[in-house]
Design a protein around this motif. Structure first.
Motif, PDB file in Angstrom:
ATOM      1  N   ASP A  51       0.959  -1.562  -0.150  1.00  0.00           N
ATOM      2  CA  ASP A  51      -0.219  -0.110   0.481  1.00  0.00           C
ATOM      3  C   ASP A  51       1.315   1.196   0.356  1.00  0.00           C
ATOM      4  O   ASP A  51       2.454   1.329   0.379  1.00  0.00           O
ATOM      5  CB  ASP A  51      -0.683  -0.648   0.654  1.00  0.00           C
ATOM      6  N   ILE A  52       0.399   2.644  -0.509  1.00  0.00           N
ATOM      7  CA  ILE A  52       0.898   4.019  -0.438  1.00  0.00           C
ATOM      8  C   ILE A  52       1.464   4.084   0.979  1.00  0.00           C
ATOM      9  O   ILE A  52       2.178   5.175   1.255  1.00  0.00           O
ATOM     10  CB  ILE A  52       0.396   4.441  -1.582  1.00  0.00           C
ATOM     11  N   ARG A  53       0.864   3.790   2.312  1.00  0.00           N
ATOM     12  CA  ARG A  53       0.730   4.125   3.076  1.00  0.00           C
ATOM     13  C   ARG A  53       0.762   2.609   3.682  1.00  0.00           C
ATOM     14  O   ARG A  53       0.893   1.926   3.782  1.00  0.00           O
ATOM     15  CB  ARG A  53      -0.410   4.781   3.977  1.00  0.00           C
ATOM     16  N   GLY A  54       1.811   3.132   5.110  1.00  0.00           N
ATOM     17  CA  GLY A  54       1.999   1.659   6.388  1.00  0.00           C
ATOM     18  C   GLY A  54       2.714   1.020   5.663  1.00  0.00           C
ATOM     19  O   GLY A  54       4.045   1.703   4.960  1.00  0.00           O
ATOM     20  N   ASN A  55       3.562  -0.068   7.158  1.00  0.00           N
ATOM     21  CA  ASN A  55       4.594  -0.447   7.340  1.00  0.00           C
ATOM     22  C   ASN A  55       4.649  -2.030   6.607  1.00  0.00           C
ATOM     23  O   ASN A  55       5.806  -2.613   6.547  1.00  0.00           O
ATOM     24  CB  ASN A  55       4.874  -0.436   8.220  1.00  0.00           C
TER      25      ASN A  55
END
Length: 533
Positions: free
Chosen positions: A88-92
């Motif tokens: 995803d473009i965000r998150g780790n």
């Protein structure tokens, strides 16, 4: 002149004696040596050096901002989540292949940084041993800066979304980092030359001379960094124009970064060639004919360690500076990647270009403001350093607050990134200028490159440990803010060593050496005269 008279009025014979010593000293020097010393007082030479500082800025700014951002973007595109899906473009939840295993995609960049920093250490160790010998320091400087630009040229062609492209970007990132240590050592070694030329030993009372050298050093150091930042701003402005004018899909937005890096490389190559015609060669120490360069490097390093007894404050200050510089590098490495991962890779790319541009403006304003205020206030130079280091400590503490998921602050909001980037960049740039100035006053004459090489060598020799620790912590915890904790401890250690270093005594130690050299020259001259008679 009134200040000089006031400081020397307590001893009527002092100025005359100093003047006589100076005349005696200079009378024993060859015309070539005197002419070489006067070169560094010329405004044209100073401007040429500033042009070289500007030349390094475009690629330096790219290697610290756009290059790691581009590697991070490609790593996300080729990486997989823990369940095997797209990242995803965000998150780790994103991992990429690294060696025989897999690592967190942001940790991948930090691991690269750790490896390349270790390689920098080996090269810096060699450079610090040989740069003061023979008369090729100028061409080493010009060549290293030109190569710096050449290594940035291929980036625009690396646009595929595969592991081969990721490896290619990583290899070029290695070359940029390794070359960076060469030009930093050589560029910094010119600062003491400009400082000493402003107030030759023996012409003024020692306290007056020390103040003149410090003021000159603050100007030279700040202007060098300012011109470097100005070069960086030039490249970042091009990046902004490309990002907002060229556009592109969200996933391919980093292609704009790659094009900006290549353009920055072109600027650096062209200006380095132009600058090469104006910078004079440095008359260095003659190299012992019986020793090869490798043996000479090792020998000089051990000799440098022996000199700790002569110049303890120079070594203390150097270690303090090194540790702080490691914390700065670690902080920025984590901070810029955290900005994109928190606000969203791809969706924040255009904002990221403006963000990095503003950081260079504030860094320039920070050092220029300090340069303006220092000679106009009664605050000692070392006291300024306490203030800058204190804010560095507070910034890392603020980052530590975000480790706890329940805490509402700690670089979790857009405003935090912008506020702290402005303040941290300004104070850190001023601190770097201050460090280069104070450190230059503690160095023995003729060994500038070696001592600046020591600072760079120690920095890269220990910096890879910090990068490795940060990468390992982030990889194990999946918490992008955890690396701020060891950084906080290191800043505290740096402040403690900074407190222990007595810079005023360190300046006196170097002055004693100059006076001893003058006396030795005078004695040798008298012996020659007697033998002639």
């Amino acid at each position: 002149m009134s200040n000089i008279s006031k400081d020397t009025g307590n001893n009527q014979e002092g100025p005359q004696m100093k003047a006589n010593n100076t005349n005696s000293y200079h009378s024993t020097l060859s015309n070539d040596t005197v002419e070489a010393e006067s070169v560094w007082n010329k405004a044209s030479i100073y401007r040429s050096w500033l042009l070289l500082c500007y030349t390094t800025g475009p690629v330096a700014s790219m290697s610290r901002t756009y290059v790691p951002a581009a590697i991070q973007s490609v790593a996300r595109l080729v990486g997989k989540s823990s369940s095997g899906g797209r990242c995803d473009i965000r998150g780790n939840d994103c991992y990429v292949k690294f060696g025989v295993g897999k690592v967190h995609y942001t940790s991948y960049v930090l691991y690269l940084r750790a490896i390349y920093t270790a390689l920098e250490g080996l090269l810096a160790f060699f450079m610090m041993g040989v740069a003061d010998y023979a008369n090729y320091r100028k061409w080493l400087l010009i060549g290293s800066i030109a190569a710096y630009g050449v290594f940035a040229l291929p980036f625009a062609g690396l646009t595929n979304k595969d592991y081969s492209t990721l490896k290619g970007l990583s290899a070029l990132y290695a070359l940029l980092n390794i070359d960076d240590s060469i030009y930093q050592i050589l560029e910094g070694s010119y600062i003491p030359l400009f400082m000493r030329a402003s107030a030759p030993p023996g012409e003024y009372a020692e306290e007056v001379r020390r103040e003149m050298v410090l003021k000159r050093g603050s100007t030279v150091s700040v202007m060098g960094l300012f011109l470097g930042n100005l070069g960086g701003l030039t490249a970042l402005l091009i990046g902004i124009i490309i990002s907002y004018g060229r556009g592109g899909p969200m996933e391919d937005g980093y292609h704009n970064f790659l094009l900006a890096i290549t353009i920055a490389g072109c600027i650096t190559v062209v200006f380095s060639i132009v600058s090469g015609y104006f910078i004079p060669s440095v008359e260095n120490k003659p190299r012992p004919k019986s020793e090869n360069l490798v043996f000479l490097t090792v020998k000089r390093f051990f000799q440098l360690l022996k000199n700790m007894k002569k110049y303890p404050n120079a070594f203390l200050y150097c270690v303090s500076w090194v540790i702080w510089n490691v914390t700065f590098t670690n902080f920025m490495s984590v901070f810029v990647l955290l900005f994109r991962s928190t606000l969203g890779l791809g969706s924040s790319d255009s904002e990221y270009t403006v963000y990095t541009f503003i950081s260079y403006i504030t860094a320039s304003l920070g050092s220029l403001t300090w340069m303006f205020l220092y000679p106009r206030t009664q605050i000692k130079m070392k006291t300024w350093g306490y203030g800058f280091l204190g804010f560095s400590l507070f910034t890392n503490f603020w980052g530590c607050l975000g480790i706890n998921s329940k805490t509402k602050v700690g670089f979790k909001h857009r405003w935090e990134f912008w506020v702290f980037e402005v303040l941290y960049s300004a104070t850190s740039s001023a601190q770097r200028s201050l460090n280069r100035t104070l450190y230059s006053t503690l160095l023995p004459e003729g060994e500038e490159a070696q001592y600046f090489g020591l600072e760079v060598m120690l920095g890269v020799a220990t910096g890879w440990i910090g990068s490795l620790v940060n990468a390992a912590i982030q990889d194990r915890t999946n918490n992008d803010r955890f690396p701020f904790l060891p950084n906080l401890i290191l800043v505290g250690v740096s402040i403690f060593l900074y407190y222990l270093s007595d810079t005023e005594q360190g300046m006196k130690d170097v002055s004693k050496l100059v006076e001893e050299n003058i006396s030795e020259v005078n004695e040798n001259t008298e012996i020659v005269i007697k033998k002639t008679k």
